[in-house]
Design a protein around this motif. Structure first.
Motif, PDB file in Angstrom:
ATOM      1  N   LYS A  25      41.272  44.833  44.385  1.00 47.00           N
ATOM      2  CA  LYS A  25      42.626  44.414  44.750  1.00 47.00           C
ATOM      3  C   LYS A  25      43.353  44.559  43.359  1.00 47.00           C
ATOM      4  O   LYS A  25      44.812  44.579  42.913  1.00 47.00           O
ATOM      5  N   GLN A  26      42.863  43.992  42.501  1.00 48.69           N
ATOM      6  CA  GLN A  26      43.454  42.850  41.079  1.00 48.69           C
ATOM      7  C   GLN A  26      43.122  44.575  40.112  1.00 48.69           C
ATOM      8  O   GLN A  26      44.105  44.271  38.589  1.00 48.69           O
ATOM      9  N   GLY A  27      42.782  45.229  40.185  1.00 46.72           N
ATOM     10  CA  GLY A  27      42.643  46.139  39.572  1.00 46.72           C
ATOM     11  C   GLY A  27      41.525  46.490  38.804  1.00 46.72           C
ATOM     12  O   GLY A  27      41.229  46.691  37.446  1.00 46.72           O
ATOM     13  N   GLY A  28      40.314  45.639  39.477  1.00 48.42           N
ATOM     14  CA  GLY A  28      38.913  45.660  38.964  1.00 48.42           C
ATOM     15  C   GLY A  28      38.165  46.418  38.832  1.00 48.42           C
ATOM     16  O   GLY A  28      38.335  47.378  39.721  1.00 48.42           O
ATOM     17  N   ILE A  29      36.607  46.636  38.089  1.00 50.23           N
ATOM     18  CA  ILE A  29      35.787  47.505  38.383  1.00 50.23           C
ATOM     19  C   ILE A  29      34.234  46.936  39.060  1.00 50.23           C
ATOM     20  O   ILE A  29      34.730  45.910  38.266  1.00 50.23           O
ATOM     21  N   LEU A  30      33.991  47.273  39.800  1.00 52.67           N
ATOM     22  CA  LEU A  30      32.506  46.520  40.477  1.00 52.67           C
ATOM     23  C   LEU A  30      31.870  47.887  40.647  1.00 52.67           C
ATOM     24  O   LEU A  30      32.072  48.898  40.849  1.00 52.67           O
ATOM     25  N   ALA A  31      30.510  47.251  40.164  1.00 51.11           N
ATOM     26  CA  ALA A  31      28.842  47.824  40.259  1.00 51.11           C
ATOM     27  C   ALA A  31      28.805  47.906  41.791  1.00 51.11           C
ATOM     28  O   ALA A  31      28.854  46.420  42.301  1.00 51.11           O
ATOM     29  N   VAL A  41      33.184  51.629  40.648  1.00 55.28           N
ATOM     30  CA  VAL A  41      34.219  51.674  41.460  1.00 55.28           C
ATOM     31  C   VAL A  41      35.575  51.066  41.090  1.00 55.28           C
ATOM     32  O   VAL A  41      35.483  49.865  40.893  1.00 55.28           O
ATOM     33  N   CYS A  42      36.583  51.599  41.549  1.00 57.52           N
ATOM     34  CA  CYS A  42      37.619  50.648  41.687  1.00 57.52           C
ATOM     35  C   CYS A  42      38.457  51.410  42.357  1.00 57.52           C
ATOM     36  O   CYS A  42      38.396  52.272  43.155  1.00 57.52           O
ATOM     37  N   LEU A  43      39.650  50.709  42.371  1.00 63.07           N
ATOM     38  CA  LEU A  43      40.978  51.764  43.557  1.00 63.07           C
ATOM     39  C   LEU A  43      41.476  52.992  43.049  1.00 63.07           C
ATOM     40  O   LEU A  43      41.807  53.431  41.693  1.00 63.07           O
ATOM     41  N   MET A  44      42.557  53.613  43.705  1.00 63.28           N
ATOM     42  CA  MET A  44      42.618  55.179  42.763  1.00 63.28           C
ATOM     43  C   MET A  44      43.835  54.639  41.895  1.00 63.28           C
ATOM     44  O   MET A  44      44.175  55.690  41.141  1.00 63.28           O
ATOM     45  N   GLU A  45      44.683  53.770  42.292  1.00 58.81           N
ATOM     46  CA  GLU A  45      46.127  53.368  41.949  1.00 58.81           C
ATOM     47  C   GLU A  45      45.539  52.625  40.840  1.00 58.81           C
ATOM     48  O   GLU A  45      46.879  52.636  39.982  1.00 58.81           O
ATOM     49  N   LYS A  47      44.635  52.788  36.864  1.00 55.95           N
ATOM     50  CA  LYS A  47      44.191  53.856  36.265  1.00 55.95           C
ATOM     51  C   LYS A  47      43.885  53.979  35.105  1.00 55.95           C
ATOM     52  O   LYS A  47      42.672  54.402  34.264  1.00 55.95           O
ATOM     53  N   ASP A  48      43.336  52.703  34.400  1.00 57.91           N
ATOM     54  CA  ASP A  48      43.383  51.709  33.123  1.00 57.91           C
ATOM     55  C   ASP A  48      41.813  51.684  33.689  1.00 57.91           C
ATOM     56  O   ASP A  48      40.651  51.524  32.767  1.00 57.91           O
ATOM     57  N   ALA A  49      41.434  51.167  34.868  1.00 62.07           N
ATOM     58  CA  ALA A  49      40.083  51.240  35.531  1.00 62.07           C
ATOM     59  C   ALA A  49      39.661  52.309  35.269  1.00 62.07           C
ATOM     60  O   ALA A  49      38.171  51.982  35.113  1.00 62.07           O
ATOM     61  N   GLN A  50      40.004  53.561  35.793  1.00 60.62           N
ATOM     62  CA  GLN A  50      39.259  54.829  35.972  1.00 60.62           C
ATOM     63  C   GLN A  50      38.939  55.179  34.577  1.00 60.62           C
ATOM     64  O   GLN A  50      38.110  55.743  34.036  1.00 60.62           O
ATOM     65  N   THR A  51      40.281  54.290  33.362  1.00 62.13           N
ATOM     66  CA  THR A  51      39.862  54.991  32.405  1.00 62.13           C
ATOM     67  C   THR A  51      38.314  54.263  31.282  1.00 62.13           C
ATOM     68  O   THR A  51      37.491  54.867  30.808  1.00 62.13           O
ATOM     69  N   ARG A  52      38.533  53.070  32.146  1.00 60.27           N
ATOM     70  CA  ARG A  52      37.347  52.197  31.007  1.00 60.27           C
ATOM     71  C   ARG A  52      36.218  52.761  32.047  1.00 60.27           C
ATOM     72  O   ARG A  52      34.901  52.318  30.958  1.00 60.27           O
ATOM     73  N   ILE A  53      35.931  53.619  33.132  1.00 64.91           N
ATOM     74  CA  ILE A  53      34.600  53.331  33.878  1.00 64.91           C
ATOM     75  C   ILE A  53      34.282  54.666  33.203  1.00 64.91           C
ATOM     76  O   ILE A  53      33.325  55.385  32.117  1.00 64.91           O
ATOM     77  N   ARG A  54      35.252  55.730  32.649  1.00 61.03           N
ATOM     78  CA  ARG A  54      34.631  56.724  31.962  1.00 61.03           C
ATOM     79  C   ARG A  54      34.275  57.022  30.386  1.00 61.03           C
ATOM     80  O   ARG A  54      33.334  57.330  30.121  1.00 61.03           O
ATOM     81  N   ARG A  55      34.901  55.415  29.820  1.00 63.10           N
ATOM     82  CA  ARG A  55      34.109  54.405  28.636  1.00 63.10           C
ATOM     83  C   ARG A  55      32.995  54.554  28.184  1.00 63.10           C
ATOM     84  O   ARG A  55      31.947  54.842  28.362  1.00 63.10           O
ATOM     85  N   LEU A 136      38.623  46.258  51.973  1.00 61.09           N
ATOM     86  CA  LEU A 136      40.325  47.210  51.505  1.00 61.09           C
ATOM     87  C   LEU A 136      41.112  47.922  52.719  1.00 61.09           C
ATOM     88  O   LEU A 136      42.430  47.970  52.271  1.00 61.09           O
ATOM     89  N   ASP A 137      40.282  48.188  53.187  1.00 60.42           N
ATOM     90  CA  ASP A 137      41.498  49.582  54.113  1.00 60.42           C
ATOM     91  C   ASP A 137      41.684  50.348  53.552  1.00 60.42           C
ATOM     92  O   ASP A 137      42.653  51.050  53.982  1.00 60.42           O
ATOM     93  N   CYS A 138      40.912  51.050  52.562  1.00 62.52           N
ATOM     94  CA  CYS A 138      41.808  52.452  51.815  1.00 62.52           C
ATOM     95  C   CYS A 138      39.786  53.117  50.622  1.00 62.52           C
ATOM     96  O   CYS A 138      39.198  51.877  50.711  1.00 62.52           O
ATOM     97  N   PRO A 139      39.868  53.939  50.062  1.00 58.74           N
ATOM     98  CA  PRO A 139      39.220  54.550  49.921  1.00 58.74           C
ATOM     99  C   PRO A 139      39.021  53.852  48.405  1.00 58.74           C
ATOM    100  O   PRO A 139      39.470  53.348  47.983  1.00 58.74           O
ATOM    101  N   LEU A 140      37.435  54.207  48.496  1.00 56.25           N
ATOM    102  CA  LEU A 140      36.795  53.961  46.614  1.00 56.25           C
ATOM    103  C   LEU A 140      36.605  55.079  45.747  1.00 56.25           C
ATOM    104  O   LEU A 140      36.164  56.286  46.030  1.00 56.25           O
ATOM    105  N   LEU A 141      37.388  54.998  44.779  1.00 53.16           N
ATOM    106  CA  LEU A 141      36.828  55.975  43.660  1.00 53.16           C
ATOM    107  C   LEU A 141      35.893  55.775  42.970  1.00 53.16           C
ATOM    108  O   LEU A 141      35.846  54.162  42.510  1.00 53.16           O
TER     109      LEU A 141
END
Length: 203
Positions: A25-31, A41-45, A47-55, A136-141
């Motif tokens: 919820k704070q924008g982090g990444i989990l294994a 995994v991260c949350l959809m909102e 973008k920075d976490a998604q960029t970090r996962i791709r990296r 979380l009450d929401c999906p995980l990316l």
């Protein structure tokens, strides 16, 4: 330094699940463990976490994420599902399958397939993953935790901690059922098309 959560695979500790959810919820990444190896995994909102996962994965902006959902109802929120698709989903979830479906308006366009308005969705058969989704009450990316140059996904919590503890916010150490990729089915085709054979059977 990543927080390290040792969580029981059948009776997850509520306090630890809540702590892991808070990192997301704070924008982090989990294994996170699933029923087919580990995923980043991260949350959809975020973008920075998604960029970090791709990296971390060593992939470009066109490499797709998968949306991990709790159940069929949540899949129906994020994808357009007709009657025949629903029957197949009902028969094959939860399980180690990823389903390609037309994305709904709830999915940001940046997460669509680059050439089609589709997204991969799945409902894993893993108690820890499901409990985290409920908290979380929401999906995980998600994206499979397979590092550049490696031939198989990572599957051992302490090894992930050693490799990524300075690059992600948390590691959930728990048992997994299989080590390998999900079976990917394109449900936008009639009949459904096998895109990738994985740990789950098809047909």
């Amino acid at each position: 330094m990543a927080q390290y959560f040792v969580i029981h695979a059948e009776n997850p500790q509520t306090r630890l699940i809540q702590q892991a959810a808070q990192l997301l919820k704070q924008g982090g990444i989990l294994a996170c463990p699933t029923d087919s190896s580990y995923a980043l995994v991260c949350l959809m909102e975020y973008k920075d976490a998604q960029t970090r996962i791709r990296r971390l994965r060593g992939v470009d902006d066109e490499h797709p994420f998968t949306l991990i959902c709790r159940d069929l109802a949540e899949i129906g929120t994020y994808a357009k599902v007709n009657n025949s698709q629903f029957r197949l989903l009902k028969a094959m979830t939860p399980g180690a399958y990823t389903f390609l479906l037309e994305a709904s308006r709830e999915v940001p366009r940046r997460l669509h397939h680059p050439k089609r308005s589709t997204i991969g969705l799945r409902v894993p058969q893993h108690v820890v993953t499901q409990t985290l989704l409920e908290a979380l009450d929401c999906p995980l990316l998600s994206m499979t935790l397979q590092l550049p140059g490696e031939e198989v996904p990572m599957s051992v919590g302490w090894e992930i901690r050693e490799s990524l503890e300075h690059h992600i916010e948390g590691v959930i150490d728990s048992d997994i059922a299989h080590v390998g990729a999900t079976t990917i089915l394109d449900l936008t085709q009639e009949p459904p098309e096998l895109v990738r054979a994985g740990v789950a059977p098809w047909p």
